[in-house]
Structures are given as C-alpha cells and as structure tokens.
Design an enzyme around this catalytic site. Structure first.
Site, mmCIF file in Angstrom:
data_model
loop_
_atom_site.group_PDB
_atom_site.id
_atom_site.type_symbol
_atom_site.label_atom_id
_atom_site.label_comp_id
_atom_site.label_asym_id
_atom_site.label_seq_id
_atom_site.Cartn_x
_atom_site.Cartn_y
_atom_site.Cartn_z
ATOM 1 N N HIS A 18 18.737 9.295 2.855
ATOM 2 C CA HIS A 18 18.065 7.995 2.713
ATOM 3 C C HIS A 18 16.886 7.905 3.685
ATOM 4 O O HIS A 18 15.817 7.385 3.339
ATOM 5 C CB HIS A 18 19.035 6.846 3.024
ATOM 6 C CG HIS A 18 20.235 6.775 2.132
ATOM 7 N ND1 HIS A 18 21.506 6.622 2.610
ATOM 8 C CD2 HIS A 18 20.353 6.816 0.779
ATOM 9 C CE1 HIS A 18 22.364 6.571 1.598
ATOM 10 N NE2 HIS A 18 21.696 6.691 0.477
ATOM 11 N N LYS A 42 31.557 -2.138 -4.977
ATOM 12 C CA LYS A 42 31.786 -0.812 -4.388
ATOM 13 C C LYS A 42 32.731 -0.876 -3.190
ATOM 14 O O LYS A 42 33.053 0.155 -2.616
ATOM 15 C CB LYS A 42 30.455 -0.182 -3.962
ATOM 16 C CG LYS A 42 29.634 0.337 -5.124
ATOM 17 C CD LYS A 42 28.379 1.066 -4.682
ATOM 18 C CE LYS A 42 28.556 2.551 -4.588
ATOM 19 N NZ LYS A 42 27.270 3.269 -4.460
ATOM 20 N N ARG A 91 18.322 12.984 -6.895
ATOM 21 C CA ARG A 91 18.935 14.148 -6.269
ATOM 22 C C ARG A 91 19.111 15.301 -7.241
ATOM 23 O O ARG A 91 19.095 16.452 -6.851
ATOM 24 C CB ARG A 91 20.294 13.767 -5.666
ATOM 25 C CG ARG A 91 20.175 12.878 -4.458
ATOM 26 C CD ARG A 91 21.500 12.315 -4.063
ATOM 27 N NE ARG A 91 22.067 11.574 -5.177
ATOM 28 C CZ ARG A 91 23.318 11.160 -5.243
ATOM 29 N NH1 ARG A 91 24.135 11.426 -4.268
ATOM 30 N NH2 ARG A 91 23.736 10.473 -6.288
ATOM 31 N N SER A 129 26.877 8.812 0.332
ATOM 32 C CA SER A 129 27.574 8.037 1.360
ATOM 33 C C SER A 129 29.087 8.177 1.197
ATOM 34 O O SER A 129 29.814 8.295 2.192
ATOM 35 C CB SER A 129 27.155 6.574 1.278
ATOM 36 O OG SER A 129 25.780 6.475 1.523
#
Ligand code: COA
Length: 171
Positions: A18, A42, A91, A129
C-alpha cells in the site's frame, strides 16, 4: 488544474505494498487522500481510528498526502473530498475483473470520477493484509511486509493469542 486523487482500501493494516502505491500516486498527483474504509463486513482486526493512525505514521514522510477514515459509499466520499481520480493497485490479472467492475460502478455513480490503476511492485504482488495478519497470528515474521510501527501494533493486538511454536499435532 490541480488534481486530487483518492486511494481507498480497508488497510487492516497498511502494508509496504500500500505504501508503495501511495508514494507513486503522491508523485503523480498534486495531492492524494488515503481513504480508509470502515468495511464492517470484513470485521477488521484494527478499529478505524487505529488503521488511520497507523497509516498516518507510516506515510508521514510524504508531504502531499492525507489519511482519513470513511463509512458509506466511496463515490460519495470522493465527491465530498473533491477528488477527481480514484487510485487502485493491481496485483495480478485476477484482480482486474473485480477492479474493472468497481471502476465502472464508481464512474456510473459519479461520471467525472476516473479510476487509475497502478501495477503493484513485483516484490509486493503476493501480499495482502489478511495474509500478513495470519502469518503474525501464527508467530511468523512479518517485518518484510509491514513497517516496524505496524509490526509493533500487531504484537500488541495479538498479544498472548499469538501462536509462537508450531509442531505436529497428536491425533
Ligand atoms: N499491496 C498489498 N496489498 C494490497 C495491494 C497492494 N498494492 N492492493 C490491494 N491489496 C490487498 C488489500 O490489503 C486487501 O487485503 P485483504 O482483503 O486481506 O484485506 C486485498 O488486497 C483486497 O484489496 P481491496 O480490493 O483494495 O479491498 P479493500 O477491502 O482493501 O478495499 C474498498 C475495498 C474499501 C475500496 C471497497 O470495498 C469500497 O469501495 N467500499 C466502500 C463501499 C462502496 O462504495 N461500495 C460500492 C463500491 S462500487
């Protein structure tokens, strides 16, 4: 015209991946807002205030950026911030379909809002993460993925729940 960009995400917690996107965006746009989404679905490990605080500390070397939290619709928040551009990191090819949908939806909601994709630096393409949290929970080293400030926060948060020894399980 000065261009303000907004980089949204959950950032639970902020990783070097990030940070790399933020640094590159900061060099492309006049100012960049890191928009930390509440993302209650989440069930983040860190609360919104902590996620914003960590990101502020990690990105303190960048002078044309700000970090703030938001809840609700991203497109609306971008309008409130007067951002013209959304920044998203890609990504892998597998990210593209979802990102294309997100960008199209955001543009349908706010037609002047453009999304710019930045390819994630090769050395960070496998980081997420969730994986960082999982490795930390299981007692693995995460200092190559996150800033020392985040390593410390993970240690404090996971405390005694952190597994430090792995081995076979007798069944
Ligand atoms: N380096 C390292 N990791 C990266 C990365 C990079 N460059 N880019 C993405 N990731 C990781 C993230 O950490 C995240 O990991 P996690 O799923 O383990 O938490 C994962 O890749 C997915 O990233 P992302 O797609 O950015 O998800 P997110 O939860 O961080 O952000 C929002 C999604 C917040 C942008 C999106 O849910 C949103 O816009 N929410 C607001 C509500 C809304 O407007 N909804 C309608 C949308 S049209």
């Amino acid at each position: 015209m000065k261009v303000k960009a907004l980089y949204p995400g959950t950032f639970d917690p902020i990783t070097y991946g990030h940070g790399d996107i933020m640094a590159r965006a900061a060099s492309m746009f006049d100012s960049v807002v890191m928009a930390v989404a509440a993302s209650p679905a989440k069930q983040p490990l860190f609360n919104l205030e902590t996620r914003v605080g960590l990101a502020r500390q990690v990105l303190s070397h960048l002078d044309n950026i700000t970090v703030c939290g938001f809840d609700g619709l991203l497109a609306e928040f971008a309008v409130q911030c007067e951002a013209q551009v959304l920044v998203r990191g890609l990504r892998a090819v597998s990210d593209f379909e979802y990102e294309f949908q997100l960008a199209s939806m955001n543009r349908a909601l706010v037609p002047h809002l453009e999304t710019v994709f930045l390819p994630t630096a090769t050395r960070y393409t496998y980081i997420s993460s969730s994986l960082v949290k999982e490795v930390a929970k299981l007692g693995g080293q995460v200092d190559q993925f996150v800033d020392p400030i985040v390593v410390q926060a993970l240690r404090s948060k996971l405390g005694s729940g952190r597994k430090t020894v792995s081995g076979p399980i007798d069944v």
